[in-house]
Design an enzyme around this catalytic site. Structure first.
Site, PDB file in Angstrom:
ATOM      1  N   HIS A  45       0.836  -1.200   0.000  1.00 57.34           N
ATOM      2  CA  HIS A  45       0.000   0.000   0.000  1.00 57.34           C
ATOM      3  C   HIS A  45       0.870   1.248   0.000  1.00 57.34           C
ATOM      4  O   HIS A  45       2.039   1.196   0.370  1.00 57.34           O
ATOM      5  CB  HIS A  45      -0.852   0.075   1.281  1.00 57.34           C
ATOM      6  CG  HIS A  45      -1.594  -1.165   1.638  1.00 57.34           C
ATOM      7  ND1 HIS A  45      -2.961  -1.286   1.507  1.00 57.34           N
ATOM      8  CD2 HIS A  45      -1.173  -2.343   2.172  1.00 57.34           C
ATOM      9  CE1 HIS A  45      -3.344  -2.480   1.930  1.00 57.34           C
ATOM     10  NE2 HIS A  45      -2.279  -3.138   2.340  1.00 57.34           N
ATOM     11  N   GLU A 119       2.605  -0.820   4.544  1.00 56.85           N
ATOM     12  CA  GLU A 119       2.276   0.551   4.170  1.00 56.85           C
ATOM     13  C   GLU A 119       3.571   1.331   3.949  1.00 56.85           C
ATOM     14  O   GLU A 119       4.464   1.320   4.800  1.00 56.85           O
ATOM     15  CB  GLU A 119       1.455   1.232   5.277  1.00 56.85           C
ATOM     16  CG  GLU A 119       0.033   0.701   5.425  1.00 56.85           C
ATOM     17  CD  GLU A 119      -0.946   1.359   4.452  1.00 56.85           C
ATOM     18  OE1 GLU A 119      -0.506   2.179   3.630  1.00 56.85           O
ATOM     19  OE2 GLU A 119      -2.151   1.045   4.542  1.00 56.85           O
ATOM     20  N   ASP A 188      -3.536   2.201  -4.866  1.00 54.50           N
ATOM     21  CA  ASP A 188      -2.170   2.044  -4.375  1.00 54.50           C
ATOM     22  C   ASP A 188      -1.636   0.628  -4.623  1.00 54.50           C
ATOM     23  O   ASP A 188      -2.433  -0.315  -4.636  1.00 54.50           O
ATOM     24  CB  ASP A 188      -2.079   2.406  -2.883  1.00 54.50           C
ATOM     25  CG  ASP A 188      -3.109   1.709  -2.009  1.00 54.50           C
ATOM     26  OD1 ASP A 188      -4.272   1.612  -2.414  1.00 54.50           O
ATOM     27  OD2 ASP A 188      -2.746   1.274  -0.899  1.00 54.50           O
TER      28      ASP A 188
END
Length: 299
Positions: A45, A119, A188
């Site tokens: 992400h 992330e 993403d």
């Protein structure tokens, strides 16, 4: 005179032994080979926020709680105060983080249950929801993608390599982006994410360049139907209904594939370059799924 203390000691030992016996279950170890690890997918992400806000959202109390297993900062971020990049472990990989949401990949749903989420701090974003933008011309104007730093990607590669050592059930084609598993909601890690660089480091899937050239030439004499191309994309893993029409759900899935494997052009519409890459990937990573498509032409 000494008999009573000895008797009491013996009774105490008997009582302890009885209590210990009650706590032990009669059990035989007979290991089975019929199992696999919980983790067999890896999802990447970007945060769309700076480091400070990303950390707050992923670890704090918010209206809609989210998390990930790891967070990678971005160099030069004023909210990040360390002198060099370090990996933030937010959730142990043995536990379930809340990063995938409503998701699908190759027949599997609820990918939080079987994935590791990473992330990466990167402030790419869309100024409107994906549902509102869909695959309209406004997507180009309302979505801004920013490059990832070399330092971030180098650290990410080291992290991914360590994860793959620990979780060998993660296959190249199950290392995907959030947009791959939720193309109607997410974009993403976007078209600037260096998937090919990861592949060269032994991470993730990529197509065979020479085979793509061969397939492209062969496709020049064919006109595969939209229905067939949609079924091929579904065979690779994307959630797409074979309608025979390049409708919105089809365009979003195709766009996600293109952002991953042909980021120079992510129109959302099938074309020869997209199909050639898709077929090469199926041959390399999902040959059994490709074999099940009866009307697939010999190339």
């Amino acid at each position: 005179m000494n008999a009573m203390p000895l008797f009491r000691s013996a009774m105490t030992l008997l009582m302890i032994g009885a209590m210990t016996g009650c706590q032990q279950l009669p059990m035989v170890q007979s290991p089975s080979g019929n199992f696999n690890a919980r983790v067999n997918h890896l999802i990447i992400h970007f945060t769309s926020e700076n480091f400070g806000e990303s950390l707050r959202i992923l670890t704090g109390s918010v209206d809609r709680p989210v998390s990930a297993h790891y967070l990678l900062p971005e160099p030069g971020d004023p909210t990040y105060d360390q002198s060099s990049l370090v990996i933030y472990e937010l959730v142990p990989t043995e536990l379930r983080a809340w990063h995938a949401g409503v998701s699908y990949w190759a027949g599997k749903t609820g990918l939080n249950d079987q994935s590791i989420g990473i992330e990466i701090v990167n402030e790419s974003r869309c100024l409107e929801s994906i549902k509102a933008l869909a695959n309209s011309p406004a997507f180009e104007d309302r979505c801004v993608f920013k490059p990832f730093s070399d330092e971030q990607i180098e650290l990410l590669i080291r992290l991914l390599q360590s994860i793959l050592e620990k979780y060998p059930d993660i296959r190249p084609h199950t290392i995907v982006g959030h947009s791959d598993i939720a193309p109607d909601r997410k974009i993403d890690p976007g078209p600037l994410f260096p998937w090919r660089q990861l592949y060269k480091a032994g991470i993730g899937a990529w197509y065979d360049d020479q085979r793509v050239e061969t397939i492209t030439k062969a496709l020049g004499t064919l006109e595969p139907s939209i229905d067939l191309q949609q079924r091929l994309l579904g065979a690779y893993g994307y959630k797409i209904e074979a309608t025979g029409i390049e409708d919105t759900q089809s365009q979003l899935a195709v766009r996600a594939f293109q952002m991953h494997f042909r980021p120079s052009d992510y129109s959302g519409f099938f074309d020869t370059g997209t199909l050639a890459r898709l077929i090469s990937l199926l041959e390399r990573y999902r040959p059994a799924a490709l074999a099940e498509i009866e009307d697939f032409p010999t190339l």
